[in-house]
Scaffold this motif. Structure first.
Motif, PDB file in Angstrom:
ATOM      1  N   ALA A 529      28.204  65.205  64.863  1.00 56.37           N
ATOM      2  CA  ALA A 529      27.029  65.080  65.741  1.00 56.37           C
ATOM      3  C   ALA A 529      27.500  64.826  67.174  1.00 56.37           C
ATOM      4  CB  ALA A 529      26.132  63.942  65.256  1.00 56.37           C
ATOM      5  N   TRP A 530      26.703  65.278  68.134  1.00 56.85           N
ATOM      6  CA  TRP A 530      27.064  65.092  69.545  1.00 56.85           C
ATOM      7  C   TRP A 530      26.934  63.632  69.932  1.00 56.85           C
ATOM      8  CZ3 TRP A 530      29.379  68.164  72.956  1.00 56.85           C
ATOM      9  CH2 TRP A 530      29.378  67.777  74.309  1.00 56.85           C
ATOM     10  N   ARG A 531      27.850  63.158  70.762  1.00 59.89           N
ATOM     11  CA  ARG A 531      27.766  61.781  71.235  1.00 59.89           C
ATOM     12  C   ARG A 531      28.297  61.703  72.654  1.00 59.89           C
ATOM     13  NH1 ARG A 531      32.965  58.999  68.051  1.00 59.89           N
ATOM     14  NH2 ARG A 531      34.514  60.357  69.031  1.00 59.89           N
ATOM     15  N   GLU A 532      27.766  60.731  73.380  1.00 63.07           N
ATOM     16  CA  GLU A 532      28.235  60.517  74.749  1.00 63.07           C
ATOM     17  C   GLU A 532      29.144  59.292  74.813  1.00 63.07           C
ATOM     18  OE1 GLU A 532      27.510  62.510  77.284  1.00 63.07           O
ATOM     19  OE2 GLU A 532      25.967  63.770  76.329  1.00 63.07           O
ATOM     20  N   ARG A 533      28.998  58.424  73.814  1.00 65.94           N
ATOM     21  CA  ARG A 533      29.807  57.203  73.808  1.00 65.94           C
ATOM     22  C   ARG A 533      30.515  57.055  72.471  1.00 65.94           C
ATOM     23  NH1 ARG A 533      28.488  54.133  78.026  1.00 65.94           N
ATOM     24  NH2 ARG A 533      29.569  52.303  77.245  1.00 65.94           N
ATOM     25  N   ASP A 534      31.690  56.444  72.502  1.00 64.62           N
ATOM     26  CA  ASP A 534      32.398  56.105  71.276  1.00 64.62           C
ATOM     27  C   ASP A 534      32.557  54.595  71.281  1.00 64.62           C
ATOM     28  OD1 ASP A 534      33.976  55.838  69.068  1.00 64.62           O
ATOM     29  OD2 ASP A 534      35.786  56.719  69.958  1.00 64.62           O
ATOM     30  N   GLY A 535      31.783  53.942  70.438  1.00 61.26           N
ATOM     31  CA  GLY A 535      31.764  52.481  70.492  1.00 61.26           C
ATOM     32  C   GLY A 535      31.265  52.061  71.853  1.00 61.26           C
ATOM     33  N   LYS A 536      32.032  51.220  72.537  1.00 60.35           N
ATOM     34  CA  LYS A 536      31.523  50.776  73.829  1.00 60.35           C
ATOM     35  C   LYS A 536      32.086  51.590  74.993  1.00 60.35           C
ATOM     36  CE  LYS A 536      34.839  46.986  74.275  1.00 60.35           C
ATOM     37  NZ  LYS A 536      35.023  45.538  74.323  1.00 60.35           N
ATOM     38  N   PHE A 537      32.866  52.622  74.666  1.00 58.33           N
ATOM     39  CA  PHE A 537      33.463  53.416  75.737  1.00 58.33           C
ATOM     40  C   PHE A 537      32.753  54.754  75.875  1.00 58.33           C
ATOM     41  CE2 PHE A 537      36.729  50.773  73.766  1.00 58.33           C
ATOM     42  CZ  PHE A 537      37.091  49.985  74.856  1.00 58.33           C
ATOM     43  N   PRO A 538      32.583  55.207  77.110  1.00 58.47           N
ATOM     44  CA  PRO A 538      32.042  56.561  77.270  1.00 58.47           C
ATOM     45  C   PRO A 538      33.086  57.563  76.786  1.00 58.47           C
ATOM     46  CG  PRO A 538      32.645  55.619  79.400  1.00 58.47           C
ATOM     47  CD  PRO A 538      32.853  54.539  78.383  1.00 58.47           C
ATOM     48  N   VAL A 539      32.617  58.660  76.214  1.00 61.92           N
ATOM     49  CA  VAL A 539      33.556  59.656  75.719  1.00 61.92           C
ATOM     50  C   VAL A 539      34.232  60.362  76.884  1.00 61.92           C
ATOM     51  CG1 VAL A 539      33.730  61.905  74.590  1.00 61.92           C
ATOM     52  CG2 VAL A 539      32.413  60.063  73.512  1.00 61.92           C
ATOM     53  N   ASP A 540      35.529  60.467  76.786  1.00 61.77           N
ATOM     54  CA  ASP A 540      36.292  61.233  77.767  1.00 61.77           C
ATOM     55  C   ASP A 540      36.916  62.385  77.001  1.00 61.77           C
ATOM     56  OD1 ASP A 540      38.095  62.308  79.494  1.00 61.77           O
ATOM     57  OD2 ASP A 540      39.260  60.462  79.810  1.00 61.77           O
ATOM     58  N   ALA A 541      36.440  63.597  77.248  1.00 55.83           N
ATOM     59  CA  ALA A 541      36.926  64.750  76.492  1.00 55.83           C
ATOM     60  C   ALA A 541      37.847  65.617  77.329  1.00 55.83           C
ATOM     61  CB  ALA A 541      35.755  65.570  75.949  1.00 55.83           C
ATOM     62  N   SER A 542      38.532  65.018  78.278  1.00 54.81           N
ATOM     63  CA  SER A 542      39.448  65.801  79.093  1.00 54.81           C
ATOM     64  C   SER A 542      40.813  65.827  78.418  1.00 54.81           C
ATOM     65  CB  SER A 542      39.569  65.196  80.490  1.00 54.81           C
ATOM     66  OG  SER A 542      40.163  63.913  80.394  1.00 54.81           O
ATOM     67  N   ALA A 543      41.552  66.889  78.680  1.00 55.89           N
ATOM     68  CA  ALA A 543      42.832  67.038  78.004  1.00 55.89           C
ATOM     69  C   ALA A 543      43.761  67.903  78.827  1.00 55.89           C
ATOM     70  CB  ALA A 543      42.612  67.677  76.633  1.00 55.89           C
ATOM     71  N   GLU A 544      45.049  67.729  78.577  1.00 55.63           N
ATOM     72  CA  GLU A 544      46.023  68.539  79.278  1.00 55.63           C
ATOM     73  C   GLU A 544      47.122  68.943  78.316  1.00 55.63           C
ATOM     74  OE1 GLU A 544      47.690  66.751  82.760  1.00 55.63           O
ATOM     75  OE2 GLU A 544      49.200  68.334  82.997  1.00 55.63           O
ATOM     76  N   LEU A 545      47.420  70.221  78.291  1.00 55.88           N
ATOM     77  CA  LEU A 545      48.479  70.717  77.416  1.00 55.88           C
ATOM     78  C   LEU A 545      49.825  70.561  78.096  1.00 55.88           C
ATOM     79  CD1 LEU A 545      46.676  73.867  76.054  1.00 55.88           C
ATOM     80  CD2 LEU A 545      47.409  71.878  74.733  1.00 55.88           C
ATOM     81  N   PRO A 546      50.899  70.633  77.302  1.00 52.08           N
ATOM     82  CA  PRO A 546      52.235  70.455  77.880  1.00 52.08           C
ATOM     83  C   PRO A 546      52.537  71.433  79.014  1.00 52.08           C
ATOM     84  CG  PRO A 546      52.347  70.456  75.490  1.00 52.08           C
ATOM     85  CD  PRO A 546      50.951  70.798  75.844  1.00 52.08           C
ATOM     86  N   ASP A 547      51.898  72.608  79.002  1.00 46.71           N
ATOM     87  CA  ASP A 547      52.187  73.570  80.076  1.00 46.71           C
ATOM     88  C   ASP A 547      51.324  73.339  81.311  1.00 46.71           C
ATOM     89  OD1 ASP A 547      49.704  74.381  79.317  1.00 46.71           O
ATOM     90  OD2 ASP A 547      50.242  76.447  78.869  1.00 46.71           O
ATOM     91  N   GLY A 548      50.549  72.248  81.287  1.00 45.85           N
ATOM     92  CA  GLY A 548      49.768  71.914  82.464  1.00 45.85           C
ATOM     93  C   GLY A 548      48.332  72.410  82.425  1.00 45.85           C
ATOM     94  N   THR A 549      47.984  73.200  81.415  1.00 43.34           N
ATOM     95  CA  THR A 549      46.606  73.659  81.310  1.00 43.34           C
ATOM     96  C   THR A 549      45.690  72.461  81.114  1.00 43.34           C
ATOM     97  OG1 THR A 549      47.460  75.574  80.128  1.00 43.34           O
ATOM     98  CG2 THR A 549      45.065  75.250  80.092  1.00 43.34           C
ATOM     99  N   ARG A 550      44.684  72.352  81.991  1.00 46.06           N
ATOM    100  CA  ARG A 550      43.736  71.245  81.852  1.00 46.06           C
ATOM    101  C   ARG A 550      42.388  71.781  81.421  1.00 46.06           C
ATOM    102  NH1 ARG A 550      44.813  66.626  85.098  1.00 46.06           N
ATOM    103  NH2 ARG A 550      46.907  66.746  85.986  1.00 46.06           N
TER     104      ARG A 550
END
Lengths: 630, 451
Positions: A529-550
């Motif tokens: 299910a979609w969520r904006e928060r995980d427990g008391k933290f806002p969800v941060d869905a940012s990521a970076e691959l080893p080659d620098g792709t963000r």
């Protein structure tokens, strides 16, 4: 050795740059063995593994060229693995540097994956395949009209290479034979009790004015039943043997019906029914092309998980099925048929692993909304999505991103899609990209979660394994886990705890590839299910691959995956070819996979290109003899 | 429960002609104690092997002291009523579960080698290969004395999708019995199916009606299809031939059983027992019901050998019944976390509680002047020590039952490091009347069991 396995080995090496696995195209210098490998062996291995007293019977000094290595692939797979994993040389002996280890291991991996596609191809050899539970039940249904539910209680079919239809793994122990015997008895009784089924099984009737024709009619009927059950014409000798059971009943004072039922039972427990028999090449011949009946059978079990239907059968009898345009037309007909559901239920549910929804058990305190209705709905969505791509011959890129999916009221609620009422599924258009494509299926997100929380690692691993075809190696047993201590859980978001874990250098190599893919899916909770928060933290869905792709969130993840379509083509091709053949892929199958991947890229990635590529390939249409390889 | 009169007369008859050895052990069902303890009619010895996955929280398993004066730690405490009937065996090792160059895959290797002492061939499917397991060594030697040479039971089916363990076929992590080095024996997980297999289906009268003629017909069918398989074997090669050999072996086994049925009609051991309806929703109840089936099979002497897989190796099932919502395998990689230790302990103890139920059942069945438990030797254990480390030495192993007075139980024994677990099996095979030179990596028999 199969490609997926190779990919596993190579993970460590290529992870940092996130390059595709190097193929045979990168030809190393002529006999690099003598130049690169022998010095390593001499320095670190010969002390134990050479001469008359070579440890473990491993004579490494006897290898002198690449060719020698390729003759003993099994040994060298093991050598590469042992050196890579620091198992060899043993503690207390001189140790190679990390770079030296990598050089040896990657040389081995590259060379073992080398294969020449220009010469005659090895189609491989499929081990005699027993019908698995699903195939048995479907075949009985189509042959007799009986839906034999107890087949679900047959002992579980073990899984090999991710699928439950692998010839080598499907065994036939006494407990199963007992069940086959009992099933044959019960099925025949059920057929006999219902006139309409009896007519389906025994369609020929005696002319009313010729009672003497009865024996001939019985013979015809029995032949009709046996040839369909055995998926090939039957010989007169075989027919006579079956008729001898009718005779046996007569001499025991029973009526002919008893005897006929015995003959039908014998057909259903014969190895010709329970196994999909394919003849070996004649002596002296290395490879043979399968005949019409064998191909009809392969085709039918691949796409429909059941016996050939009348149309395939008739074409096989006429000897026309193998004509290229006929074969292609049949494949297209089969793909558009409602029966293609079987491919979704049996191939896709295992590829996507949504079959594991059956045993998923999200924590009821955290996820009180999860019940069997939702479980079923998640499964159906995956099945219908796959089925649609197959039936409508859509692009396989839809698997990566699509603007439609299938929901009923329950699932729509779960997704927050308004205006869907009732238990039946319907297609809905999607607008915002948070759904659509396989990585955002609730079923996939659920089976890749722990019961109590999401697991970016498992999700990332799932993407690597099932979308990109680059499974990471398993963790070291003492790699350690994330702390679940409530204090720690409350101290930092999951991603921070994962980052701490990644600081361990030996874990980092693979986690740097896995975790970002999963972290981008953090907006979905452990039941998708979609969520904006995980427990008391806002969800941060940012990521970076080893080659620098963000990237950030599911939409961008899907964009990244789309740039990797070539890897996906290969991955899906390998999985489906494994399923279609019922065996693990070997190094020589690379040629077939290459051809199909190329065809997909050239022809708009249509689903039918993939299936036709498999059906028209050597491994699917031919069979190698006992031991020899070309 | 009254012994059916026909069975008594048959029994007397058999004794008269001096073939009492082949008798099913029915004394437990006899109305009163058996007066003359005929040596030949002594109750037979049974053996069983119970497997639990993902290792054990060893700190709460190993008793603090050796010898007879030990206290059962937290996990083993439910076995207190049976302390005099059991041996805690420490220090045993399953070397063939270690990588030896094959890399990760400890779960698959642990289960595959647990009863075989052989290292599983690393393959996801093609050419699976391990070794014959201890139960099957026994079954192939003396299994023909009972209707079923052995029973393979469990509470979890095969995995349904995905890879099981690091490039190992799921066949390795869901099967524990191996009939030969290439043929694992799957387990029955549905109690109803086990019951019907043991005692037939339909009503008792239906079961016997015209059975002889039906069996005769069945044999004719089997003869016919066996011929088909043999002629196919002639034309196919390699692994195909092996598959047909499996088919033929299964046919022969069923034929043997039909002959057996002619000699000894099936007896349901207790009138009150009715067929279970299926797999219970609660895991504990499922385990208990399956052990009920095993007790029945032993009691009616339908088999003397069994394996029992409580859960597949690497199983990630949750234990809601004891308020554990996390998966067992996830938990077993505890990384030293206390809370996880706590939960693993409770899962380990939960399994032991079900095992205690089984032992209690065995103890409640009288056989002559002893109990059924006294005629058993039952191994309980895991092929992994600590689930986090994946070690395969100092394994958690119990041996329960006095084996017809041949074992001196009630002790905690510690063996030297690296003593092969398979040495225990050599000793057991010896007691079972199947002396065997070597099983997998065994180096000799285990000392001190009978002292």
């Amino acid at each position: 050795m199969d490609h997926r396995h190779l990919a596993t080995l190579i993970c460590g090496l290529y992870a940092v740059t996130w390059l595709p696995v190097p193929g045979a195209e990168q030809t190393p210098a002529q006999d690099s063995f003598a130049a690169q490998i022998r010095p390593f062996l001499a320095k670190y291995c010969y002390a134990c593994h050479s001469g008359e007293k070579a440890r473990a019977g491993l004579h490494l000094d006897q290898f002198r060229s690449e060719q020698d290595v390729l003759q003993k692939r099994e040994i060298w797979e093991k050598v590469g693995r042992a050196v890579r994993s620091h198992e060899m040389p043993p503690k207390g002996k001189p140790q190679p540097s990390g770079e030296e280890r990598n050089r040896l291991a990657s040389w081995v991996e590259q060379h073992l994956s080398k294969v020449n596609c220009s010469g005659p191809r090895d189609p491989g050899r499929v081990t005699l395949r027993r019908l698995n539970r699903t195939e048995y039940r479907n075949t009985i249904r189509d042959l007799t009209g009986v839906d034999y539910k107890p087949a679900d209680d047959f002992p579980g079919d073990d899984v090999g290479y991710g699928f439950d239809n692998i010839g080598d793994v499907l065994t036939l122990p006494p407990v199963l034979m007992e069940k086959y015997l009992r099933a044959a008895e019960e099925i025949v009784e059920q057929v006999w009790a219902k006139p309409e089924l009896r007519k389906k099984v025994f369609p020929v009737t005696a002319p009313a004015n010729q009672p003497g024709a009865r024996r001939g009619v019985l013979r015809q009927n029995l032949e009709y039943f046996a040839k369909r059950a055995w998926r090939r014409p039957v010989t007169q000798t075989e027919l006579n043997k079956l008729l001898s059971l009718v005779e046996l009943a007569r001499t025991n004072g029973d009526d002919p019906e008893t005897g006929i039922k015995l003959a039908l039972q014998a057909v259903l427990v014969s190895p010709h029914f329970l196994f999909r028999v394919e003849q070996d090449p004649e002596p002296g011949q290395r490879i043979r092309a399968l005949n019409d009946f064998e191909v009809a059978t392969r085709l039918s079990y691949f796409l429909w998980s059941t016996m050939p239907d009348d149309e395939l059968w008739t074409l096989a009898e006429k000897g026309k099925l193998l004509e290229q345009d006929v074969l292609e037309k049949q494949v297209r007909r089969m793909l558009q048929s409602a029966r293609i559901r079987a491919l979704a239920e049996n191939f896709a549910s295992q590829w996507l692993q949504v079959r594991n929804l059956a045993s998923a058990s999200p924590d009821p305190t955290q996820f009180p909304g999860f019940d069997d209705e939702l479980r079923r709905a998640m499964y159906m969505e995956a099945v219908l999505f796959f089925e649609t791509i197959a039936r409508e011959d859509r692009s396989i890129a839809d698997f990566l991103q699509a603007d439609y999916t299938f929901v009923n009221e329950r699932l729509a609620q779960h997704y927050g899609i308004p205006g869907v009422q009732g238990p039946e599924f319907r297609r809905v258009e999607l607008r915002n990209g948070t759904r659509g494509g396989v990585v955002t299926l609730a079923g996939v997100l659920t089976v890749t979660s722990n019961p109590t929380r999401t697991s970016p690692v498992k999700r990332g691993k799932w993407v690597l394994e099932n979308i990109l075809g680059m499974p990471p190696p398993p963790p070291a047993p003492d790699a350690g886990e994330l702390s679940e201590d409530p204090k720690v859980v409350e101290s930092a978001p999951l991603r921070v705890r994962l980052e701490q874990h990644r600081r361990n250098a030996s874990c980092a190599v693979c986690h740097q590839r896995m975790d970002p893919l999963g972290l981008a899916l953090e907006n979905y909770d452990a039941i998708g299910a979609w969520r904006e928060r995980d427990g008391k933290f806002p969800v941060d869905a940012s990521a970076e691959l080893p080659d620098g792709t963000r990237f950030n969130g599911p939409q961008q993840l899907k964009e990244v995956l789309k740039t990797r379509i070539q890897d996906f083509r290969r991955c899906l091709t390998e999985k489906m070819l494994t399923y279609a053949l019922g065996r693990g892929l070997e190094y020589y199958d690379k040629c077939t996979v290459d051809d199909i991947v190329k065809a997909l890229a050239q022809k708009g990635d249509k689903f039918s290109v993939l299936v036709l590529g498999i059906v028209k390939s050597d491994p699917f249409l031919k069979r190698r003899g006992k031991e020899e390889r070309p | 429960m009254r012994l059916p009169p026909t069975a008594i007369s048959r029994r007397r008859f058999l004794r008269g002609v001096g073939t009492a050895i082949a008798l099913p052990w029915l004394e437990a069902m006899a109305p009163g104690p058996i007066a003359s303890a005929n040596a030949a009619a002594r109750p037979p010895l049974r053996m069983a092997f119970f497997y639990v996955p993902n290792g054990i929280h060893m700190q709460d398993w190993i008793p603090a002291v050796e010898g007879t004066q030990f206290e059962l730690p937290y996990i083993l405490r439910p076995l207190e009523p049976f302390q005099k009937d059991l041996l805690v065996l420490s220090g045993l090792t399953l070397d063939k579960a270690r990588p030896h160059g094959d890399g990760p895959g400890d779960h698959a290797r642990a289960m595959a080698s647990f009863l075989t002492g052989v290292q599983a061939k690393k393959t996801a499917g093609a050419d699976i290969r391990c070794g014959i397991s201890v139960d099957q060594v026994a079954a192939q030697k003396v299994g023909q004395l009972t209707r079923f040479p052995s029973l393979e039971l469990g509470c979890e089916g095969s995995r349904q999708a995905g890879n099981c363990d690091s490039g190992y076929s799921c066949a390795y992590s869901s099967n524990i019995s191996w009939r030969s080095e290439t043929t694992p024996l799957p387990k029955e997980i549905n109690p109803r199916a086990v019951f019907e297999r043991l005692f037939g289906h339909g009503t008792p009268s239906e079961r016997e009606v015209s059975r002889l003629k039906r069996d005769h017909y069945k044999k004719s069918i089997l003869d016919l299809v066996a011929e088909d398989a043999k002629s196919l074997q002639g034309s196919l090669g390699g692994p195909d031939r092996r598959k047909l050999e499996e088919y033929l072996t299964s046919i022969r086994e069923i034929e043997r059983r039909l002959q057996e049925a002619d000699r000894k009609p099936i007896q349901t051991p207790a009138g009150s027992i009715s067929a279970p309806t299926g797999i219970p929703a609660q895991f504990g109840e499922h385990i208990r019901l399956m052990t009920d089936m095993l007790v029945l099979a032993f009691q009616a002497d339908l088999t003397r050998i069994s394996t029992f897989v409580i859960a597949n190796e690497g199983s990630n099932r949750t234990y809601r019944e004891i308020q554990i919502p996390e998966g067992h395998h996830d938990l077993s990689h505890h990384g030293g976390n206390k809370e996880k230790h706590e939960k693993i302990k409770r899962i380990n103890r939960f399994h032991i509680e079900q095992f205690a139920y089984f032992l209690g059942k065995l103890k409640s069945v009288r056989e002559g002047d002893t109990t059924l438990l006294d005629q058993c030797m039952i191994v309980y254990g895991s092929g992994i020590g600590d689930g986090n480390r994946h070690n395969h030495d100092n394994l958690p192993i119990l041996l329960v039952g006095q084996a017809c007075g041949k074992l001196r139980t009630g002790k905690h024994l510690r063996y030297p490091k690296e003593t092969p677990l398979t040495n225990l099996y050599l000793s057991m095979l010896d007691l079972f009347g199947v002396p065997t030179e070597k099983l997998g990596d065994s180096t000799g028999k285990l000392q001190y069991l009978s002292l």
